[in-house]
Design a protein around this motif. Structure first.
Motif, short mmCIF file in Angstrom:
data_model
loop_
_atom_site.label_atom_id
_atom_site.label_comp_id
_atom_site.label_asym_id
_atom_site.label_seq_id
_atom_site.Cartn_x
_atom_site.Cartn_y
_atom_site.Cartn_z
N TRP A 141 -21.98 35.70 7.76
CA TRP A 141 -20.97 35.80 6.84
C TRP A 141 -19.75 35.22 7.62
O TRP A 141 -19.55 35.36 8.88
CB TRP A 141 -20.77 37.18 6.47
CG TRP A 141 -21.61 37.60 5.28
CD1 TRP A 141 -22.90 38.16 5.73
CD2 TRP A 141 -21.40 37.58 4.12
NE1 TRP A 141 -23.34 38.49 4.41
CE2 TRP A 141 -22.55 37.95 3.22
CE3 TRP A 141 -20.42 37.22 3.23
CZ2 TRP A 141 -22.89 38.17 2.05
CZ3 TRP A 141 -20.87 37.08 1.77
CH2 TRP A 141 -21.91 37.36 1.08
N VAL A 142 -18.92 34.59 7.19
CA VAL A 142 -17.57 34.00 7.72
C VAL A 142 -16.60 35.26 7.94
O VAL A 142 -16.51 35.82 7.28
CB VAL A 142 -17.06 32.97 6.86
CG1 VAL A 142 -15.87 32.52 7.55
CG2 VAL A 142 -18.13 31.82 6.54
N LEU A 152 -11.63 31.76 6.97
CA LEU A 152 -11.51 31.12 5.51
C LEU A 152 -10.52 29.97 5.64
O LEU A 152 -9.57 30.02 5.68
CB LEU A 152 -11.33 32.27 4.55
CG LEU A 152 -12.22 33.34 4.30
CD1 LEU A 152 -11.72 34.42 3.31
CD2 LEU A 152 -13.52 32.94 4.18
N THR A 156 -12.01 22.89 3.90
CA THR A 156 -12.19 21.51 4.66
C THR A 156 -11.86 20.39 3.97
O THR A 156 -11.97 20.11 2.82
CB THR A 156 -13.54 21.64 5.20
OG1 THR A 156 -13.88 22.53 5.87
CG2 THR A 156 -13.66 20.35 6.12
N PHE A 194 -22.83 27.99 -4.71
CA PHE A 194 -23.69 27.87 -3.44
C PHE A 194 -24.14 26.31 -3.34
O PHE A 194 -24.17 25.72 -4.22
CB PHE A 194 -24.95 28.62 -3.43
CG PHE A 194 -26.10 28.21 -4.63
CD1 PHE A 194 -26.97 27.29 -4.56
CD2 PHE A 194 -25.96 28.98 -5.85
CE1 PHE A 194 -27.76 27.26 -5.50
CE2 PHE A 194 -26.77 28.99 -6.76
CZ PHE A 194 -27.91 27.94 -6.72
N ARG A 237 -28.34 27.64 1.23
CA ARG A 237 -28.17 27.44 2.42
C ARG A 237 -26.63 27.97 2.77
O ARG A 237 -26.23 28.33 3.76
CB ARG A 237 -28.25 25.81 3.01
CG ARG A 237 -28.01 25.38 3.93
CD ARG A 237 -28.00 23.87 4.01
NE ARG A 237 -27.97 23.10 2.92
CZ ARG A 237 -26.52 22.40 2.57
NH1 ARG A 237 -25.73 22.73 3.62
NH2 ARG A 237 -26.50 21.88 1.52
N VAL A 238 -25.53 27.51 1.62
CA VAL A 238 -24.29 27.95 1.87
C VAL A 238 -23.72 28.64 0.71
O VAL A 238 -24.19 28.15 -0.34
CB VAL A 238 -23.21 26.56 2.12
CG1 VAL A 238 -21.97 26.98 2.26
CG2 VAL A 238 -23.81 25.89 3.50
N TRP A 248 -20.31 29.92 -1.36
CA TRP A 248 -18.71 29.77 -1.08
C TRP A 248 -18.17 30.25 -2.39
O TRP A 248 -18.82 30.53 -3.52
CB TRP A 248 -18.64 28.19 -1.15
CG TRP A 248 -19.45 27.36 -1.91
CD1 TRP A 248 -20.65 26.66 -1.22
CD2 TRP A 248 -19.34 26.98 -3.36
NE1 TRP A 248 -21.02 25.83 -2.33
CE2 TRP A 248 -20.45 25.92 -3.59
CE3 TRP A 248 -18.36 27.40 -4.16
CZ2 TRP A 248 -20.43 25.47 -4.89
CZ3 TRP A 248 -18.56 26.71 -5.46
CH2 TRP A 248 -19.83 25.78 -5.69
N ASP A 290 -15.24 29.18 -5.02
CA ASP A 290 -14.76 27.87 -5.67
C ASP A 290 -13.12 28.08 -6.15
O ASP A 290 -12.72 29.17 -6.30
CB ASP A 290 -15.33 27.45 -6.93
CG ASP A 290 -15.22 25.86 -7.08
OD1 ASP A 290 -14.53 25.21 -6.60
OD2 ASP A 290 -15.93 25.70 -8.23
N HIS A 349 -14.39 23.87 -1.42
CA HIS A 349 -14.89 25.20 -1.39
C HIS A 349 -14.46 25.91 -0.47
O HIS A 349 -13.97 25.41 0.71
CB HIS A 349 -16.29 25.17 -1.53
CG HIS A 349 -16.81 24.59 -0.26
ND1 HIS A 349 -17.24 23.11 -0.25
CD2 HIS A 349 -17.62 25.15 0.86
CE1 HIS A 349 -17.66 22.87 1.12
NE2 HIS A 349 -17.96 23.95 1.71
N THR A 406 -16.13 28.52 2.52
CA THR A 406 -17.33 28.96 2.62
C THR A 406 -17.46 30.37 3.15
O THR A 406 -16.39 30.60 3.67
CB THR A 406 -17.99 28.19 4.09
OG1 THR A 406 -18.20 26.86 3.56
CG2 THR A 406 -19.55 28.88 4.39
N ARG A 451 -23.81 31.97 5.02
CA ARG A 451 -24.80 30.90 5.13
C ARG A 451 -26.13 31.59 5.25
O ARG A 451 -26.30 32.70 5.93
CB ARG A 451 -24.70 30.10 6.42
CG ARG A 451 -23.65 29.34 6.47
CD ARG A 451 -23.15 28.37 7.73
NE ARG A 451 -21.96 27.44 7.71
CZ ARG A 451 -20.88 27.79 8.09
NH1 ARG A 451 -20.53 29.02 8.10
NH2 ARG A 451 -20.02 26.82 7.76
#
Length: 189
Positions: free
Chosen positions: A37-38, A43, A46, A84, A92-93, A95, A97, A130, A132, A135
């Motif tokens: 987890w981020v 947060l 990018t 995702f 895999r990821v 997120w 939105d 997005h 993230t 993961r």
């Protein structure tokens, strides 16, 4: 082995929004088993990932981005749903939105072009803004897309925040949080 730091340009998420998202992330972790987890302080959205960057080339990109954004105004974004990347049964990821934003698309285009002008080779996939959150799915069963609806229980209305600046982040892989803002480009308020 000493890894070179990586850099990227991003829209910074305001502290108050990060605090709200921290609470949401804690609740999401209870029902969605992802491996990593981020950290809420990491947060961001990018705009252009540079990777390892020579100091002179990075400074040149910063100069071009500053020129490109000099007349850009801050704008409102609204976090409105989850999504995702990767296989539907094993994402895999994971997120969050935001609602479509012409201002975000325009800012990204300016940052992206400035980085290309500075000589960076950037990702060519279409821009998919997005935030993230986590993961690598690690659930015992397959991921169920209806789990994405949990967002509306946490946040019945879209979560608005003001995008006030674009930031160059440096990645510190052995720290938590791992992104450090090294240069900030304020947008006009």
């Amino acid at each position: 082995m000493n890894q070179q730091p990586h850099f990227f340009f991003a829209v910074r998420i305001p502290e108050e929004t990060k605090r709200i998202m921290k609470n949401h992330l804690e609740k999401l972790q209870e029902t969605l088993p992802f491996s990593r987890w981020v950290h809420p302080m990491d947060l961001h959205i990018t705009l252009a990932f540079l990777g390892a960057a020579e100091p002179e080339k990075l400074k040149l990109a910063e100069t071009y981005v500053k020129e490109a954004l000099h007349s850009e105004e801050s704008f409102t974004l609204k976090i409105n749903k989850l999504g995702f990347f990767g296989k539907e049964d094993s994402p895999r990821v994971f997120w969050a939105d935001t609602e479509n934003s012409e201002e975000l698309i325009n800012s990204r285009k300016k940052v992206f072009q400035a980085c290309l002008k500075a000589g960076f080779v950037l990702e060519t996939r279409p821009f998919r803004p997005h935030i993230t959150l986590a993961r690598k799915w690690k659930g015992t069963g397959e991921f169920q897309t209806d789990l994405l609806n949990v967002w509306h229980g946490l946040q019945p209305e879209p979560l608005p925040f003001q995008a006030k600046d674009v930031v160059v982040y440096q990645t510190h892989l052995n720290q938590t949080p791992k992104y450090e803002a090294v240069t900030i480009f304020p947008l006009k308020s």
